[in-house]
Write a protein that holds these residues in place. Structure first.
Motif, PDB file in Angstrom:
ATOM      1  N   GLU A  92      21.529   1.309  75.734  1.00 40.51           N
ATOM      2  CA  GLU A  92      21.654   1.607  74.077  1.00 40.51           C
ATOM      3  C   GLU A  92      23.361   1.629  74.147  1.00 40.51           C
ATOM      4  O   GLU A  92      23.754   1.757  73.012  1.00 40.51           O
ATOM      5  N   TYR A  93      23.997   1.898  75.046  1.00 41.81           N
ATOM      6  CA  TYR A  93      25.497   2.257  74.912  1.00 41.81           C
ATOM      7  C   TYR A  93      26.024   2.266  76.494  1.00 41.81           C
ATOM      8  O   TYR A  93      25.184   1.994  77.455  1.00 41.81           O
ATOM      9  N   VAL A  94      27.407   2.150  76.703  1.00 35.81           N
ATOM     10  CA  VAL A  94      27.908   2.420  77.838  1.00 35.81           C
ATOM     11  C   VAL A  94      28.807   3.334  77.945  1.00 35.81           C
ATOM     12  O   VAL A  94      29.507   3.873  76.820  1.00 35.81           O
ATOM     13  N   TYR A 152      26.568   0.682  84.680  1.00 34.42           N
ATOM     14  CA  TYR A 152      26.796  -0.464  83.848  1.00 34.42           C
ATOM     15  C   TYR A 152      27.780  -0.140  82.720  1.00 34.42           C
ATOM     16  O   TYR A 152      27.459   0.907  82.048  1.00 34.42           O
ATOM     17  N   TYR A 153      28.795  -1.037  83.118  1.00 36.73           N
ATOM     18  CA  TYR A 153      29.927  -0.613  81.984  1.00 36.73           C
ATOM     19  C   TYR A 153      30.693  -1.787  81.473  1.00 36.73           C
ATOM     20  O   TYR A 153      30.155  -2.775  82.012  1.00 36.73           O
ATOM     21  N   GLU A 154      31.829  -1.713  81.010  1.00 34.62           N
ATOM     22  CA  GLU A 154      32.764  -2.585  80.412  1.00 34.62           C
ATOM     23  C   GLU A 154      33.857  -2.458  80.799  1.00 34.62           C
ATOM     24  O   GLU A 154      34.374  -1.028  80.629  1.00 34.62           O
ATOM     25  N   SER A 155      34.936  -3.417  81.149  1.00 38.00           N
ATOM     26  CA  SER A 155      36.311  -2.894  81.721  1.00 38.00           C
ATOM     27  C   SER A 155      37.155  -2.186  80.766  1.00 38.00           C
ATOM     28  O   SER A 155      38.072  -1.533  81.242  1.00 38.00           O
ATOM     29  N   MET A 156      37.142  -2.232  79.345  1.00 35.71           N
ATOM     30  CA  MET A 156      38.275  -1.705  78.483  1.00 35.71           C
ATOM     31  C   MET A 156      37.283  -0.621  77.590  1.00 35.71           C
ATOM     32  O   MET A 156      37.921  -0.218  76.729  1.00 35.71           O
ATOM     33  N   GLU A 214      29.375 -13.558  86.710  1.00 36.18           N
ATOM     34  CA  GLU A 214      29.468 -12.712  85.731  1.00 36.18           C
ATOM     35  C   GLU A 214      28.251 -13.055  84.864  1.00 36.18           C
ATOM     36  O   GLU A 214      27.386 -12.118  84.403  1.00 36.18           O
ATOM     37  N   HIS A 215      27.639 -14.302  85.008  1.00 36.88           N
ATOM     38  CA  HIS A 215      26.307 -14.610  84.441  1.00 36.88           C
ATOM     39  C   HIS A 215      25.248 -13.502  85.246  1.00 36.88           C
ATOM     40  O   HIS A 215      24.352 -13.126  84.747  1.00 36.88           O
ATOM     41  N   GLN A 216      25.410 -13.397  86.495  1.00 37.45           N
ATOM     42  CA  GLN A 216      24.302 -12.635  87.239  1.00 37.45           C
ATOM     43  C   GLN A 216      24.597 -10.966  86.586  1.00 37.45           C
ATOM     44  O   GLN A 216      23.627 -10.299  86.796  1.00 37.45           O
ATOM     45  N   MET A 217      25.825 -10.556  86.213  1.00 36.47           N
ATOM     46  CA  MET A 217      25.909  -9.285  86.048  1.00 36.47           C
ATOM     47  C   MET A 217      25.117  -9.266  84.609  1.00 36.47           C
ATOM     48  O   MET A 217      24.607  -8.065  84.217  1.00 36.47           O
ATOM     49  N   ALA A 218      25.220 -10.095  83.884  1.00 32.47           N
ATOM     50  CA  ALA A 218      24.662 -10.303  82.385  1.00 32.47           C
ATOM     51  C   ALA A 218      22.979  -9.936  82.836  1.00 32.47           C
ATOM     52  O   ALA A 218      22.407  -9.037  82.110  1.00 32.47           O
ATOM     53  N   LEU A 219      22.547 -10.832  83.737  1.00 30.28           N
ATOM     54  CA  LEU A 219      21.179 -10.785  84.039  1.00 30.28           C
ATOM     55  C   LEU A 219      20.736  -9.357  84.355  1.00 30.28           C
ATOM     56  O   LEU A 219      19.554  -8.693  83.936  1.00 30.28           O
ATOM     57  N   LYS A 220      21.732  -8.797  85.302  1.00 31.93           N
ATOM     58  CA  LYS A 220      21.385  -7.416  86.020  1.00 31.93           C
ATOM     59  C   LYS A 220      21.150  -6.453  84.654  1.00 31.93           C
ATOM     60  O   LYS A 220      20.490  -5.512  84.500  1.00 31.93           O
ATOM     61  N   GLY A 264      28.466  -4.588  80.644  1.00 33.02           N
ATOM     62  CA  GLY A 264      28.305  -3.569  79.455  1.00 33.02           C
ATOM     63  C   GLY A 264      27.510  -4.253  77.892  1.00 33.02           C
ATOM     64  O   GLY A 264      26.519  -4.843  78.288  1.00 33.02           O
ATOM     65  N   ASN A 265      28.425  -4.151  76.888  1.00 32.87           N
ATOM     66  CA  ASN A 265      27.875  -4.512  75.684  1.00 32.87           C
ATOM     67  C   ASN A 265      28.313  -5.929  75.332  1.00 32.87           C
ATOM     68  O   ASN A 265      28.230  -6.431  74.296  1.00 32.87           O
ATOM     69  N   ALA A 266      28.595  -6.716  76.452  1.00 28.42           N
ATOM     70  CA  ALA A 266      28.989  -8.169  76.085  1.00 28.42           C
ATOM     71  C   ALA A 266      27.648  -9.118  75.774  1.00 28.42           C
ATOM     72  O   ALA A 266      26.580  -8.359  75.897  1.00 28.42           O
TER      73      ALA A 266
END
Length: 252
Positions: free
Chosen positions: A199-201, A61-65, A184-190, A96-98
């Protein structure tokens, strides 16, 4: 039984094509790892004859930048998945933390920790996963983006797609479409369904489980973690090599 017979004959055929001069009768080649090594058919026996253990399920589970996420790709994930993809079931969740808010139009509005470009990057990678489907195709593409520290996600995606012979236009179109928004909403739900909550990425799970011990081992030596978790009797060559520890940078 039929599958085993077909596999056995394929082992023999491959071995003979390579000029194998083993002094053990072919019907015993896959009887033990020692004989398989002696007859130089370890890989073939593992693939076609030996019952397969379940792959190790690993999710990121991560965020692109996120600097720590990119660091994890560069120092752990890319080399580990490249070497161990035969025993790994890898899931990527770019969010991620979005956080998200539903607009009156029904679309989701995403706000990302590192700004609008990161939201774009998350959408590009999410659309790549959906459209390319085969992880052997989309993982090198996403990994390439995450290795590029200096370009925007749009620039990196176009550059990486060109390097790997991927048509970038459908991915870019998806990233600005209602489909991409829904994906992307599905990624948020996951991400929001994680238990315990992240708690972090980067945040990882191993066979569906997250603990601080698993996190530390993944950040220190992911290859060793996957190899130690895999229950198969025959492991990839990378499992026989030791790698140095690395301390990843998390982003709260």
């Amino acid at each position: 039984m039929m599958v085993k017979l077909v596999g056995f004959f394929m082992v023999v055929a491959v071995a003979k094509s390579l000029g194998n001069k083993c002094d053990v009768p072919p019907e015993f080649w896959c009887g033990s790892e020692k004989v398989a090594r002696h007859c130089q058919v370890t890989k073939q026996c593992h693939r076609y004859y030996e019952p397969n253990a379940d792959k190790v399920r690993f999710a990121l589970y991560y965020e692109s930048m996120c600097p720590g996420c990119r660091d994890f790709f560069r120092t752990q994930l890319t080399k580990t998945f490249t070497a161990l993809k035969d025993i790994m079931d890898l899931t990527l969740v770019p969010y991620g933390n979005a956080w998200e808010k539903k607009e009156s139009s029904g679309r989701w509005n995403f706000t990302c920790q590192h700004g609008e470009d990161e939201c774009v990057g998350n959408l590009i990678e999410t659309c790549a996963i959906h459209l390319l489907k085969n992880i052997s195709v989309y993982f090198p593409f996403i990994s390439c983006i995450e290795h590029d520290e200096f370009g925007t996600p749009q620039f990196s995606a176009k550059k990486c797609a060109k390097q790997q012979g991927i048509d970038i236009q459908p991915i870019m179109d998806c990233s600005t479409s209602s489909l991409g928004n829904s994906l992307e909403h599905q990624m948020a739900l996951k991400t929001e369904a994680l238990n315990p909550p992240h708690e972090y990425v980067p945040w990882v799970t191993l066979n569906g489980v997250h603990t601080e011990d698993i996190q530390k081992k993944a950040e220190g030596d992911l290859t060793a973690l996957v190899c130690d978790t895999y229950k198969g009797s025959s492991k990839p060559a990378a499992c026989n090599k030791k790698t140095g520890l690395h301390h990843s940078r998390r982003k709260l």
